[in-house]
Design a protein around this motif. Structure first.
Motif, PDB file in Angstrom:
ATOM      1  N   ASN A   1      30.930  36.061  34.258  1.00 33.84           N
ATOM      2  CA  ASN A   1      29.619  35.608  34.730  1.00 33.84           C
ATOM      3  C   ASN A   1      29.753  34.632  35.889  1.00 33.84           C
ATOM      4  OD1 ASN A   1      28.342  37.148  32.782  1.00 33.84           O
ATOM      5  ND2 ASN A   1      28.172  35.464  31.307  1.00 33.84           N
ATOM      6  N   LEU A   2      30.725  33.730  35.778  1.00 27.72           N
ATOM      7  CA  LEU A   2      30.958  32.785  36.873  1.00 27.72           C
ATOM      8  C   LEU A   2      31.394  33.529  38.132  1.00 27.72           C
ATOM      9  CD1 LEU A   2      31.186  29.862  37.904  1.00 27.72           C
ATOM     10  CD2 LEU A   2      33.544  29.832  37.024  1.00 27.72           C
TER      11      LEU A   2
ATOM     12  N   THR B   1      30.690  36.668  38.895  1.00 29.27           N
ATOM     13  CA  THR B   1      29.553  37.434  39.416  1.00 29.27           C
ATOM     14  C   THR B   1      28.622  36.550  40.228  1.00 29.27           C
ATOM     15  OG1 THR B   1      29.646  38.957  37.532  1.00 29.27           O
ATOM     16  CG2 THR B   1      27.587  38.866  38.768  1.00 29.27           C
ATOM     17  N   LEU B   2      28.372  35.327  39.759  1.00 32.08           N
ATOM     18  CA  LEU B   2      27.519  34.396  40.483  1.00 32.08           C
ATOM     19  C   LEU B   2      28.068  34.089  41.876  1.00 32.08           C
ATOM     20  CD1 LEU B   2      26.610  31.799  37.704  1.00 32.08           C
ATOM     21  CD2 LEU B   2      25.036  33.381  38.844  1.00 32.08           C
ATOM     22  N   ASN B   3      29.388  34.219  42.021  1.00 30.13           N
ATOM     23  CA  ASN B   3      30.031  33.906  43.295  1.00 30.13           C
ATOM     24  C   ASN B   3      30.506  35.143  44.046  1.00 30.13           C
ATOM     25  OD1 ASN B   3      30.430  30.744  43.538  1.00 30.13           O
ATOM     26  ND2 ASN B   3      30.703  31.275  41.377  1.00 30.13           N
TER      27      ASN B   3
ATOM     28  N   HIS C   1      31.919  25.865  41.328  1.00 23.11           N
ATOM     29  CA  HIS C   1      31.466  26.646  42.481  1.00 23.11           C
ATOM     30  C   HIS C   1      32.070  26.108  43.773  1.00 23.11           C
ATOM     31  CE1 HIS C   1      28.675  28.819  39.943  1.00 23.11           C
ATOM     32  NE2 HIS C   1      28.182  27.675  39.504  1.00 23.11           N
TER      33      HIS C   1
ATOM     34  N   ARG D   1      29.954  35.241  48.099  1.00 17.05           N
ATOM     35  CA  ARG D   1      28.561  34.831  47.945  1.00 17.05           C
ATOM     36  C   ARG D   1      28.551  33.686  46.949  1.00 17.05           C
ATOM     37  NH1 ARG D   1      26.962  38.981  45.651  1.00 17.05           N
ATOM     38  NH2 ARG D   1      26.691  38.228  43.520  1.00 17.05           N
ATOM     39  N   GLY D   2      28.473  32.472  47.446  1.00 20.92           N
ATOM     40  CA  GLY D   2      28.588  31.326  46.562  1.00 20.92           C
ATOM     41  C   GLY D   2      27.482  30.321  46.756  1.00 20.92           C
ATOM     42  N   PHE D   3      27.585  29.210  46.003  1.00 21.60           N
ATOM     43  CA  PHE D   3      26.559  28.180  46.012  1.00 21.60           C
ATOM     44  C   PHE D   3      26.801  27.121  47.080  1.00 21.60           C
ATOM     45  CE2 PHE D   3      26.288  30.076  41.873  1.00 21.60           C
ATOM     46  CZ  PHE D   3      24.955  30.010  41.531  1.00 21.60           C
TER      47      PHE D   3
END
Length: 301
Positions: A230-231, A233-235, A183, A5-7
């Protein structure tokens, strides 16, 4: 299977440009390209870029003779490429061939990339006899700097089942990389892991130059771990796949890649200016030359 799940959208591999080493019996870049094409049903373009000063106008031959000999030289390369392409077409792969002549050869590759807009460029590194390992040539470095497409530099053999891909990120952005590049690096690594049934890991070096050149700067383990977490988790990446070190990246990244038995390390590159040419020749050169695995270079948008 990687759930990402990424940007950024996943790395699309519809068309792969493969840089072939003329006259070489071994073609690691082609072997890796075929492996990827079978994963993704990609089209392949095989390209030879060659140059000889002997074929320059007026060097040994008059311009008309030199032009004729350059044409014949390119035709020989086309035949060589067609011989490589024939068995691949029999396997059901779509393959085209291109031969170019010019100095320096890497500029011909870049021109072709701009004309054909491939999803990925694959090139093998060369064996350095004194070091008994694969190292990057000047041509490789120029492609790292200027190739607008993602660039896969091949050092290792074919990827095994469930290969490991290590994304080298920088949550601190102390190197002035665009924040979005991390990202995009993760997206590229996740793409390779997804198509190959592999694993995705993140790496960050929190090393800082010693004070007064002598005293080591200690990193806050909790702070560094949390930044990388955190990085991740964002991905959509689990904490157990995160690795950070307070050691010099020149040693820490190759060591981590070796411990994980990584098939490829994914890095970002933003070097295009003359100042960057100096910077990329120091730390980055040492790191990439020491890596035993493949290297995927991602550029910012």
């Amino acid at each position: 299977m990687v759930i990402f799940r990424g940007f950024f959208p996943m790395l699309e591999l519809s068309r792969i440009l493969v840089v072939i080493e003329p006259g070489s019996d071994s073609q690691p870049a082609l072997d890796k390209a075929v492996q990827l094409a079978k994963y993704t049903d990609s089209e392949l373009e095989l390209m030879i870029c060659d140059y000889s000063a002997y074929l320059e106008d007026g060097y040994y031959f008059d311009p008309i003779q030199a032009q004729k000999m350059r044409y014949e030289h390119s035709e020989l390369h086309i035949k060589e490429l067609e011989a490589m392409a024939a068995p691949l077409r029999e396997q059901g792969l779509e393959v085209t061939v291109t031969a170019a002549w010019g100095n320096p050869p890497y500029e011909e590759v870049i021109t072709r990339v701009k004309d054909s807009n491939p999803s990925l460029v694959i090139k093998s590194t060369r064996h350095h006899n004194k070091l008994a390992r694969m190292v990057l040539s000047n041509e490789d470095w120029e492609l790292i700097r200027y190739c607008p497409a993602p660039l896969l530099l091949v050092k290792s053999q074919l990827w095994p089942s469930s290969p490991v891909f290590l994304a080298a990120v920088d949550p601190d952005h102390v190197n002035d990389k665009p924040a979005a590049l991390d990202h995009k690096i993760i997206s590229g690594a996740a793409s390779l892991a997804a198509i190959s049934g592999g694993q995705l890991h993140l790496f960050h070096s929190a090393w800082q130059p010693p004070l007064a050149g002598v005293y080591k700067v200690l990193s806050d383990a909790n702070q560094e771990g949390n930044k990388l977490k955190n990085l991740a988790t964002l991905n959509g990446i689990c904490e157990s796949s995160c690795h950070w070190s307070d050691e010099d990246v020149v040693h820490a990244l190759p060591t981590t890649a070796s411990v994980l038995n990584a098939s490829a390390v994914v890095i970002g590159a933003v070097s295009r200016s003359r100042i960057d040419r100096v910077l990329i020749g120091s730390t980055a050169e040492k790191v990439l030359d020491q890596l035993e695995c493949d290297v995927l270079v991602i550029k910012p948008d």
